[in-house]
Motif scaffolding. Structure first.
Motif, PDB file in Angstrom:
ATOM      1  N   GLU A 188       6.930  -2.156  21.459  1.00  0.00           N
ATOM      2  CA  GLU A 188       5.918  -1.135  21.146  1.00  0.00           C
ATOM      3  C   GLU A 188       4.818  -1.105  22.210  1.00  0.00           C
ATOM      4  O   GLU A 188       4.077  -0.126  22.310  1.00  0.00           O
ATOM      5  CB  GLU A 188       5.220  -1.460  19.826  1.00  0.00           C
ATOM      6  N   LEU A 226       3.678   4.875   9.685  1.00  0.00           N
ATOM      7  CA  LEU A 226       3.811   5.767  10.842  1.00  0.00           C
ATOM      8  C   LEU A 226       5.208   5.659  11.454  1.00  0.00           C
ATOM      9  O   LEU A 226       5.759   6.648  11.935  1.00  0.00           O
ATOM     10  CB  LEU A 226       2.740   5.455  11.896  1.00  0.00           C
ATOM     11  N   MET A 234       0.850  -1.190   0.000  1.00  0.00           N
ATOM     12  CA  MET A 234       0.000   0.000   0.000  1.00  0.00           C
ATOM     13  C   MET A 234       0.889   1.245   0.000  1.00  0.00           C
ATOM     14  O   MET A 234       1.871   1.315   0.716  1.00  0.00           O
ATOM     15  CB  MET A 234      -0.847  -0.028   1.273  1.00  0.00           C
ATOM     16  N   ARG A 264       1.593   1.478  23.188  1.00  0.00           N
ATOM     17  CA  ARG A 264       0.258   1.216  22.653  1.00  0.00           C
ATOM     18  C   ARG A 264      -0.751   0.719  23.686  1.00  0.00           C
ATOM     19  O   ARG A 264      -1.950   0.999  23.564  1.00  0.00           O
ATOM     20  CB  ARG A 264       0.360   0.198  21.505  1.00  0.00           C
ATOM     21  N   HIS A 274      -6.676   2.098  18.018  1.00  0.00           N
ATOM     22  CA  HIS A 274      -5.500   2.614  17.303  1.00  0.00           C
ATOM     23  C   HIS A 274      -5.452   4.139  17.394  1.00  0.00           C
ATOM     24  O   HIS A 274      -6.469   4.809  17.207  1.00  0.00           O
ATOM     25  CB  HIS A 274      -5.543   2.176  15.837  1.00  0.00           C
ATOM     26  N   ASP A 300       1.448  -1.669   5.778  1.00  0.00           N
ATOM     27  CA  ASP A 300       0.275  -1.119   6.460  1.00  0.00           C
ATOM     28  C   ASP A 300       0.603   0.215   7.127  1.00  0.00           C
ATOM     29  O   ASP A 300       1.754   0.667   7.099  1.00  0.00           O
ATOM     30  CB  ASP A 300      -0.293  -2.121   7.487  1.00  0.00           C
ATOM     31  N   LEU A 301      -0.430   0.822   7.727  1.00  0.00           N
ATOM     32  CA  LEU A 301      -0.285   2.159   8.309  1.00  0.00           C
ATOM     33  C   LEU A 301       0.771   2.202   9.414  1.00  0.00           C
ATOM     34  O   LEU A 301       1.506   3.179   9.528  1.00  0.00           O
ATOM     35  CB  LEU A 301      -1.640   2.651   8.857  1.00  0.00           C
ATOM     36  N   ASP A 302       0.840   1.145  10.230  1.00  0.00           N
ATOM     37  CA  ASP A 302       1.812   1.165  11.325  1.00  0.00           C
ATOM     38  C   ASP A 302       3.239   1.328  10.802  1.00  0.00           C
ATOM     39  O   ASP A 302       4.033   2.058  11.398  1.00  0.00           O
ATOM     40  CB  ASP A 302       1.706  -0.118  12.175  1.00  0.00           C
ATOM     41  N   VAL A 319     -13.796  -6.498  -7.266  1.00  0.00           N
ATOM     42  CA  VAL A 319     -12.832  -5.603  -6.621  1.00  0.00           C
ATOM     43  C   VAL A 319     -11.962  -6.375  -5.632  1.00  0.00           C
ATOM     44  O   VAL A 319     -10.776  -6.122  -5.483  1.00  0.00           O
ATOM     45  CB  VAL A 319     -13.566  -4.470  -5.881  1.00  0.00           C
ATOM     46  N   GLU A 339      -6.449   3.613  -3.997  1.00  0.00           N
ATOM     47  CA  GLU A 339      -6.231   2.469  -4.880  1.00  0.00           C
ATOM     48  C   GLU A 339      -7.451   2.306  -5.754  1.00  0.00           C
ATOM     49  O   GLU A 339      -8.575   2.317  -5.248  1.00  0.00           O
ATOM     50  CB  GLU A 339      -6.041   1.201  -4.046  1.00  0.00           C
ATOM     51  N   ASP A 378      -9.286   1.678   4.540  1.00  0.00           N
ATOM     52  CA  ASP A 378      -8.649   2.443   3.463  1.00  0.00           C
ATOM     53  C   ASP A 378      -7.238   2.919   3.807  1.00  0.00           C
ATOM     54  O   ASP A 378      -6.398   3.049   2.925  1.00  0.00           O
ATOM     55  CB  ASP A 378      -9.520   3.643   3.076  1.00  0.00           C
ATOM     56  N   ALA A 379      -6.991   3.194   5.077  1.00  0.00           N
ATOM     57  CA  ALA A 379      -5.625   3.587   5.465  1.00  0.00           C
ATOM     58  C   ALA A 379      -4.826   2.346   5.845  1.00  0.00           C
ATOM     59  O   ALA A 379      -3.668   2.437   6.195  1.00  0.00           O
ATOM     60  CB  ALA A 379      -5.660   4.570   6.624  1.00  0.00           C
ATOM     61  N   ARG A 380      -5.486   1.202   5.787  1.00  0.00           N
ATOM     62  CA  ARG A 380      -4.919  -0.085   6.173  1.00  0.00           C
ATOM     63  C   ARG A 380      -4.264  -0.044   7.559  1.00  0.00           C
ATOM     64  O   ARG A 380      -3.054  -0.215   7.703  1.00  0.00           O
ATOM     65  CB  ARG A 380      -3.940  -0.590   5.111  1.00  0.00           C
ATOM     66  N   ILE A 381      -5.109   0.201   8.550  1.00  0.00           N
ATOM     67  CA  ILE A 381      -4.669   0.039   9.943  1.00  0.00           C
ATOM     68  C   ILE A 381      -4.627  -1.466  10.192  1.00  0.00           C
ATOM     69  O   ILE A 381      -5.614  -2.153   9.967  1.00  0.00           O
ATOM     70  CB  ILE A 381      -5.652   0.739  10.907  1.00  0.00           C
ATOM     71  N   PRO A 382      -3.466  -1.984  10.587  1.00  0.00           N
ATOM     72  CA  PRO A 382      -3.358  -3.445  10.636  1.00  0.00           C
ATOM     73  C   PRO A 382      -4.060  -4.072  11.840  1.00  0.00           C
ATOM     74  O   PRO A 382      -4.282  -3.422  12.854  1.00  0.00           O
ATOM     75  CB  PRO A 382      -1.849  -3.664  10.723  1.00  0.00           C
ATOM     76  N   PRO A 425      -9.505  -0.098  -8.491  1.00  0.00           N
ATOM     77  CA  PRO A 425      -9.518  -1.478  -8.966  1.00  0.00           C
ATOM     78  C   PRO A 425      -9.049  -1.543 -10.417  1.00  0.00           C
ATOM     79  O   PRO A 425      -9.405  -0.700 -11.235  1.00  0.00           O
ATOM     80  CB  PRO A 425     -10.991  -1.890  -8.853  1.00  0.00           C
ATOM     81  N   PRO A 437      -2.853   7.851   2.911  1.00  0.00           N
ATOM     82  CA  PRO A 437      -2.828   6.725   1.973  1.00  0.00           C
ATOM     83  C   PRO A 437      -3.096   7.214   0.555  1.00  0.00           C
ATOM     84  O   PRO A 437      -3.878   8.146   0.357  1.00  0.00           O
ATOM     85  CB  PRO A 437      -3.965   5.823   2.439  1.00  0.00           C
ATOM     86  N   ARG A 453      -3.041  -6.295  14.317  1.00  0.00           N
ATOM     87  CA  ARG A 453      -1.862  -6.977  14.845  1.00  0.00           C
ATOM     88  C   ARG A 453      -1.614  -6.544  16.284  1.00  0.00           C
ATOM     89  O   ARG A 453      -2.033  -5.453  16.692  1.00  0.00           O
ATOM     90  CB  ARG A 453      -0.632  -6.658  14.001  1.00  0.00           C
ATOM     91  N   TYR A 501       1.734   5.204   0.628  1.00  0.00           N
ATOM     92  CA  TYR A 501       1.401   6.326   1.512  1.00  0.00           C
ATOM     93  C   TYR A 501       2.240   7.535   1.109  1.00  0.00           C
ATOM     94  O   TYR A 501       3.421   7.404   0.792  1.00  0.00           O
ATOM     95  CB  TYR A 501       1.704   5.989   2.970  1.00  0.00           C
TER      96      TYR A 501
END
Lengths: 117, 409
Positions: B173, A91, A1, B177, B113, A86-88, B76, A113, B161-165, A115, A110, B167, A3
């Motif tokens: 960490e 960041l 992804m 967190r 998050h 991913d976002l982490d 999609v 994207e 959409d921001a792909r917060i994982p 399709p 981000p 995990r 960013y």
């Protein structure tokens, strides 16, 4: 992804550099992130006083103006586009970027994207 | 199995189901939809076919099949699925008895998050991990259901959409967190303990949801002492719930509470947890606050409260957390140890704090001290200020009663 990391400078010193971060800090960061193989694109922007705005009105009339010069203390100084899982992870890179220190900030956005693209 | 029992199973299983699906497919919306469909299917099939030997596994298999079907139909997602499926199959450990792995810890960290708006974190946690419906979450936060639905959609869209994982943060960490997750749970609890508005002083359902969430988290992270500390704190405070309001829902202050109405089983459980939260290293802020609650709970009468001990614990707490709210609570304890004069000096030194300006407990504490020092005019002014700031109806009734008593002198 992908960013986009938008680097906003905080307080600037008399030579236009960000307070508290030396060119070596930037070089070290750029080397690290480039060697990690995640950089898609990156640029640092020329001084704000060189900025020019273009607007085209409904009748096709073009307006060109000097500036605009942000009145806020934060000024966009450069960007990275990175491709990470991913976002982490994005960041983490933003936090390592010298632009996030000394009153500056890095905004992580981000890339959309589509399709089939 | 009765319908109520079936629903209880679903409430418990839903969080686990959702977590496993969200992690596998990376999409909370899809996870919610297929989890709901699987539960609906179970409601039709189980009464006829009987409850399967492993209800959780059955729900998971059914939901996963539905998700795969849906993704196959959706162009999609088709390419994304291929990647996810390979990753998930590689990562998925096989468990004895067909049990699916507990991924709720991942979901806790995703819902709390820091990239999500603070007000959305609690909502999402209640929705996904406590199994509350959107209208229930809306009631919990006293906002219209449509507003809450929009907020939850927005938060889920950002995760996707921001792909917060999904995990669990790594060991190094975790210190950064975990407090965020605990803060989400504690804010649900404090809203239940002292409702910020509305007809009731306490909202016990919310406080109980927070305790339930902390129990799940404590089960998942048994070695994290601050999780034990938070659970202990909530149990030790919640134990006083029945004595905190009178027959008409009015406020009963700690000094006037009938201590025989405290929940002594909960106090015992909380005290055992405090001990483990305080053992094995420097204490965290929740453990210290739990210790303060335990000292109150251990006193047979208000007069026998160990105030020097409480002040000492507040000194420790202030060093860990310099928030003005803690300084305010410390001053209130000083009033009982050293008298109202000393406490008032401390409170007045906090008058410049922006966080206390609109915080009614500050005005109320000042009013109470002025009242005890027989500075009537100033006490009345402080009570009147507290009245304009107080949130719930019973709190306002309580302040009005104090005002009336003062003005009658």
């Amino acid at each position: 992804m992908k960013y986009l990391l938008l680097i906003n400078a905080g307080e600037l010193d008399l030579t236009g550099g960000a307070v508290g971060c030396e060119p070596e800090d930037w070089m070290r960061f750029d080397k690290e992130i480039t060697e990690a193989g995640v950089v898609v694109a990156s640029e640092s922007l020329a001084d704000l006083v060189t900025q020019t705005r273009v607007q085209v009105a409904n009748d096709g009339q073009r307006t060109v103006t000097d500036g605009p010069f942000a009145e806020t203390r934060e000024v966009l100084g450069g960007f990275y586009v990175i491709d990470v899982p991913d976002l982490d992870v994005a960041l983490d890179w933003a936090a390592k970027c010298p632009g996030s220190r000394a009153g500056g900030s890095v905004v992580v956005r981000p890339v959309a994207e589509f399709p089939g693209a | 199995m009765t319908m109520d029992q079936v629903e209880a199973v679903f409430r418990e299983e839903r969080g686990r189901l959702l977590a496993a699906l969200a992690r596998r497919f990376g999409d909370l919306d899809l996870a919610e939809e297929v989890a709901a469909e699987a539960i609906e299917t179970a409601l039709v099939r189980w009464p006829v076919d009987g409850v399967p030997p492993n209800p959780g596994g059955w729900l998971m298999t059914t939901a996963r099949r539905k998700a795969v079907d849906r993704l196959r139909r959706d162009q999609v997602y088709a390419a994304k699925l291929a990647i996810l499926q390979v990753d998930a199959d590689r990562a998925e450990p096989t468990r004895p008895g067909g049990e699916f792995p507990d991924d709720r810890l991942e979901l806790f960290f995703t819902c709390a998050h820091p990239a999500l708006a603070p007000e959305d974190r609690g909502a999402l946690t209640l929705r996904c991990l406590a199994g509350l419906s959107t209208p229930e979450v809306a009631r919990a936060f006293l906002v219209p259901a449509a507003t809450m639905a929009k907020r939850i959609v927005r938060a889920k869209a950002k995760i996707r959409d921001a792909r917060i994982p999904f995990r669990v943060p790594s060991k190094d960490e975790l210190p950064e967190r975990l407090p965020g997750v605990l803060q989400v749970i504690y804010s649900v609890f404090t809203e239940g303990y002292a409702a910020s508005s509305g007809p009731y002083l306490q909202r016990l359902d919310l406080a109980e949801e927070a305790i339930r969430l902390a129990r799940i988290l404590h089960g998942l992270l048994p070695a994290e002492r601050e999780v034990a500390g938070l659970l202990a704190l909530m149990l030790l405070v919640h134990a006083r719930r029945d004595a905190r309001t009178g027959p008409d829902g009015q406020v009963v202050l700690l000094e006037d509470q009938d201590r025989s109405r405290w929940d002594h089983d909960q106090i015992t459980e909380g005290r055992a947890l405090v001990v483990s939260a305080l053992t094995g290293g420097p204490a965290g802020p929740y453990a210290v606050q739990a210790a303060i609650a335990a000292v109150h709970d251990e006193a047979p009468t208000f007069a026998s409260t160990d105030w020097p001990q409480i002040v000492a614990l507040y000194d420790v707490l202030s060093a860990l957390d310099g928030s003005p709210v803690i300084a305010l609570n410390r001053a209130a304890a000083i009033a009982f140890r050293d008298g109202p004069e000393a406490a008032l000096t401390l409170l007045d030194s906090l008058s410049g704090e922006p966080r206390l300006r609109d915080y009614h407990p500050y005005a109320l504490a000042r009013a109470d001290l002025l009242d005890r020092l027989e500075r009537r005019t100033e006490a009345i002014a402080a009570y009147e200020q507290a009245l304009t700031l107080a949130g719930s109806d019973p709190e306002r009734v309580h302040i009005r009663a104090r005002l009336t008593a003062l003005k009658d002198i």
